[in-house]
Motif scaffolding. Sequence first.
Motif, mmCIF file in Angstrom:
data_model
loop_
_atom_site.group_PDB
_atom_site.id
_atom_site.type_symbol
_atom_site.label_atom_id
_atom_site.label_comp_id
_atom_site.label_asym_id
_atom_site.label_seq_id
_atom_site.Cartn_x
_atom_site.Cartn_y
_atom_site.Cartn_z
ATOM 1 N N UNK A 180 39.525 55.637 8.320
ATOM 2 C CA UNK A 180 39.175 54.767 9.056
ATOM 3 C C UNK A 180 39.383 53.332 7.407
ATOM 4 N N UNK A 181 39.009 53.828 6.272
ATOM 5 C CA UNK A 181 39.340 52.916 5.355
ATOM 6 C C UNK A 181 37.900 52.792 5.150
ATOM 7 N N UNK A 182 37.586 52.185 4.313
ATOM 8 C CA UNK A 182 36.284 52.210 3.191
ATOM 9 C C UNK A 182 36.051 50.697 3.141
ATOM 10 N N UNK A 183 36.195 50.586 4.399
ATOM 11 C CA UNK A 183 35.910 48.329 4.954
ATOM 12 C C UNK A 183 35.825 47.656 3.256
ATOM 13 N N UNK A 184 36.606 47.583 2.969
ATOM 14 C CA UNK A 184 36.804 46.392 1.390
ATOM 15 C C UNK A 184 35.312 46.491 0.888
ATOM 16 N N UNK A 185 35.142 47.803 0.897
ATOM 17 C CA UNK A 185 33.344 47.438 0.664
ATOM 18 C C UNK A 185 33.448 48.531 -0.769
ATOM 19 N N UNK A 213 42.468 37.664 -1.997
ATOM 20 C CA UNK A 213 43.401 38.209 -0.928
ATOM 21 C C UNK A 213 42.517 39.047 0.332
ATOM 22 N N UNK A 214 40.554 39.344 -0.064
ATOM 23 C CA UNK A 214 39.809 39.325 0.586
ATOM 24 C C UNK A 214 38.517 38.850 0.021
ATOM 25 N N UNK A 215 38.153 38.790 0.672
ATOM 26 C CA UNK A 215 36.729 37.588 0.491
ATOM 27 C C UNK A 215 35.901 39.062 -0.927
ATOM 28 N N UNK A 216 35.742 39.846 -0.986
ATOM 29 C CA UNK A 216 34.867 40.383 -1.517
ATOM 30 C C UNK A 216 35.374 40.444 -2.441
ATOM 31 N N UNK A 231 45.528 52.015 -1.178
ATOM 32 C CA UNK A 231 46.531 51.197 -0.435
ATOM 33 C C UNK A 231 47.543 50.806 -1.556
ATOM 34 N N UNK A 255 25.882 44.009 3.072
ATOM 35 C CA UNK A 255 26.709 44.912 2.567
ATOM 36 C C UNK A 255 26.706 46.078 1.838
ATOM 37 N N UNK A 283 30.894 51.474 -0.635
ATOM 38 C CA UNK A 283 31.053 52.480 0.771
ATOM 39 C C UNK A 283 31.785 53.619 0.521
#
Lengths: 398, 457
Positions: free
Chosen positions: A83-88, A163-166, A10, A370, A91
Motif C-alpha cells: 500500500x505504498x509509503x504514504x507520501x512519508x 504535487x503533494x503536501x509533504x 512510481x 507523521x 515511513x
Amino acid sequence: MSIITLFYGQCGSQISEAFYNNLHTEICDSKKDDYYSQSVDSWFHVTKSNKLVPRSLLIDTERKTKPRNVRYQLKNVVSKSCGGSANNWAFGYCEQSKLLTGEVEEQVRKELERSNQQVRFLNIFSLSGGTGAGVGSAINEFLKNEFPNKIINGVVLPYSSGELVTQSYNTLLALSKVYSTSDAIILFENDRLHHTCTNSLNIKDVTFDDINNLIARQLLTVLQPLKDVQTGDLLCNLCDDPLFKLLQIKLAPLSKLENASNWRSLLTSISRQSRYDFQQKTQANVTLKLKGVSSALVCRGLYSPVETDFKPFKDSSVAKTVHIYHQRRKIFNLDNCLSVVSNSNNAFVSLYTILQDAWNLYKYGAYMHHYKKFGVDEAHFKSSFEIVENVLQNYKHL
Amino acid sequence: MSEFIVIQVGQCGNQIGSCFLPEILQEYDVKLSHDPPSKCSKRDKTDLQQYMYSFFNFGTKAATFDTLSDLLRSNAKARFLCIDMEDSVVARFRAGKFRDLYDKKCLITNYPGSGNNWAEGYCSHGPKYKQKILNAVQYVVEQCDNLNGFLLLFSMGGGTGSGLGTFIVKLLADHYPSVERFIVCVYPTGTEDVITAPYNMAFATQELVNSATCVFPVENKALLDIVFRQTSRYCDRVSPFGPFEDVNKIIVDMVLHLTSGSRFGGKMNIDMNDINTNMVPFPKLNFLLSGFSPFVLKYVTSKHLKNELSLMASSRSCQLVKADPLDSRSTSMGVTLLGRGKFSVNDMRNYVDKLKTRLRFAPWSSKAVKVGLCDVPPKGLDFSVFSLSNSTSVLNLFDEVLSQFMKLYKRKAHVHHYTAVSEFDIQNFKQCQNDLNDFIQLYRDVEKIKPFTFNKR
C-alpha cells in the motif's frame, strides 16, 4: 564499464519505461559495431538465447504502479505490495526499506556477478514521495556501505506549486542523506521540464509521459558510450570537489524541427533555455550571478566540433573547467545532438525554494506527527536542514 | 493492489452497504441482470477486473467476469462485515440476490437493537460482542495479502451505528494499530427522527476524534439538498427509487471516489494512507470535507464542462456536509484533488492554480495541495473530479453537534436512559461536553495562527 540501474517508486518505474523505450529505438536497428557492443555492455547482459536483459532493478512498495509495456523484460522487480509509503519519507526510510533491502542486496550481488567489468550504480527516483525518496535514500546508504562502486543519483524535484503536501519535507530529508552517499547527483526539475515541454516542444497538454521521455533522453545523451571517457565517469569527473555534486543537463535539439545544422546553432538553442533560469530567479527574488564549477559538452554527430564553435561558450562560461566530448555515432537519429552538463549555482534557486517551503512547515510544526511516529524527530530535521543549507551556501558563495 | 475491509454497522450502515455492492460490481463492469450489455473489450475488461481484489476474495480468479453468476462460480466473497443489533436489514442480505457474495461468518446480528442509545451500543453491546467481532475481523484479515485499511460505514444518530460503530473503531485501533481506519459516518442533522440523536452524535464524535485515522462526515441535510437540486433541475430524470436510495447512492459514490486512487492505476497515484499524511497537519484535526462532481448520470464530454468540474467539486453545493471549503472566513489546511478519467498534468495544475486563488490558507499551508490522477472514470462518465479538504469550515458541523447536545443536556433530558446502562458513567456527559469544546477550540486556534515574523537567517 557497465551500469546497474535502480529505479524506485512510481516516478522511477515510469522513467524506466521511457528510458528503455528510448534505448530500444536507439540500439534495435543499430549496426553491430563497437558503439553497439559498448552500449549493450553497459546496460544489458545477454542471455544464452541472445536476449537482452537490462541490468536493472525496479523497487516499489506498490505493485499496481509497475509499468506494463516495456520493451525489455525487467527481471528484477523487487516489490512488496504494502500500500505504498504514504507520501512519508520516514515511513519509506525506516519501515518499508527494511522489507526490501534483503532482496535488493541479493539482486544487486547477482547483477554484479554477471558483469565482468567495472560497475557503476545509477539510482533514479523522485524526491517528493515516500517510496522513492525514503526507500531510495535507505538503499543508497546501504549500497555505499556494502559496495565500493561509485553511485550516481538521478533525482526528480517536484513541481514547486505542489504535487503533494509533504513534498518539501521529503525532499529535504532525502537530499540530506543522498548528498553524502553519491558521487554525482543529476537534478531533474519538473517545473523546468514542464516549461521545456510547453515552450520548446510546443506540447499543449503536457503529460508525465512527455516529461519522463525528456528525462530519459537527457540521461541517454550523457550516458551512452563516448570515445574518450568511460560511461558515467563523465559525471563523476564533474563532481571532483565533494562539496559540489549537483549537475544539470541541457539538451538540444529538442525536436526534429529545430535547426541542428551546426554546433553553434545548437549552442544558441541551449543558451535560449536559460531564459527559464532567469524567470525562476526573478520569481524567487534571488539575485545570483551565474557561476559554475565545471561543465561538459557532449557532442554526438558526424562532424567533430572545432575550437571556434564553442568559443562563445568557453568565453562566457563561468565554469573553471570545460570538457568537450565527441561521438561520431548519431543519437536518436538526429544529425547533431548537443548536451551540456553543468555543475553550477543554477541549481540553487529551485532547492532554495523547497528549503523555504520545508522551513515554513517546520516552524509551525505542521505534519511533524507523521514523521515522529517513525522516530524522525526535531533533531533529525535540524541536522537535515543544516546539511542542505550548507550545500546551498557553498553554491551561493562560489 | 490495495485491499479494503468494509465494515457496516447498524441500520443506516447496512442500508448504504446494500447499495454499495451493486455499485462496485457495476464499476468493475460485472453485468447485473438489468444492465445494458457492455461495450468494453475483453482486454480492457481484464485490465479493469484485475483490481477487483480490492473488495473481493476469490477462490479461483478467472480472467474476466461477465455476469454475477460468473462471479459466484469462482467462489468470490465480498470483504464485507455486516454488523447490526437487529435483524431486519441484514436478513435481507441473507435472502437477497447477492446472498452468496456475503460470507456467512461475517454477518453478526442480535435482537432487539440498541434502543437509539449510544451507551447501549458502546458500553453494553460492545463488550458483549467484542470477541465475536474480533473473530470475524481476524477471519477476514487473514484472507488478505496486503490490507490497506478498514472502511467503516455507520450513522451517528442511532444507537447501534454510533455506539457499537465507534466501539469497533476503538477495538480496531487497539488490535490493528498499523492498519488505517477510515470512517464514513452520517450525521442525521436536519432529518432527526431520533430524539436522543444529539447525545449519540456528540458521544460518537468524541470517540472518532481519538481513534479514527480519517473521518469523512456526511450530513443528511446536505445530501437531501443535492438530491433535490439535481432532480428538480433534471426533472425528466427523477429517480425511480425512494429518496434514501438516492441519498445512499451519493454516499456510495463518494466512497468509490475516495478509494479509486488506491484501487486503480494512474500516473499520479493516491493511496489511502497518503490521504492521512497529506491532509492531517496536526493530530486530531482529522475530519475531512469531501465533495465530487458531477453527481448526475449525465455524460460529460465537452472540454468546457471538464474544466468546470474542478471548482465545482470543491464548491459548497457539492459538499456532502453543509460547509463551504471556499468560504473566505474559514482557513484551509489542505486540499486534495483527484481527477478520474483522461486528465493531463497541465489540466490538474491549472485547476490547482485556480483553486488556490479561492482559498484562504493557513500561514504554513499555501502549498498544501495534493494532486492525484486515476485512469478509470466512474461508471457511465468520462470524467469526474473528487475533492477532499481539511478546512475550518467543518466547524459548522461541530457547532451544530454541540449546540444540539447542550439543548438537551441543559435540561438533563433523557439522561436517565443513558445512566440506566450499568457501565455508563454520568461523568461522561460533562467529559463529552469538554472534549467537544476542546476539539472546536483546536480548529479555532488554527484560524488564529498568525504568520511568524522571523525567517530563518
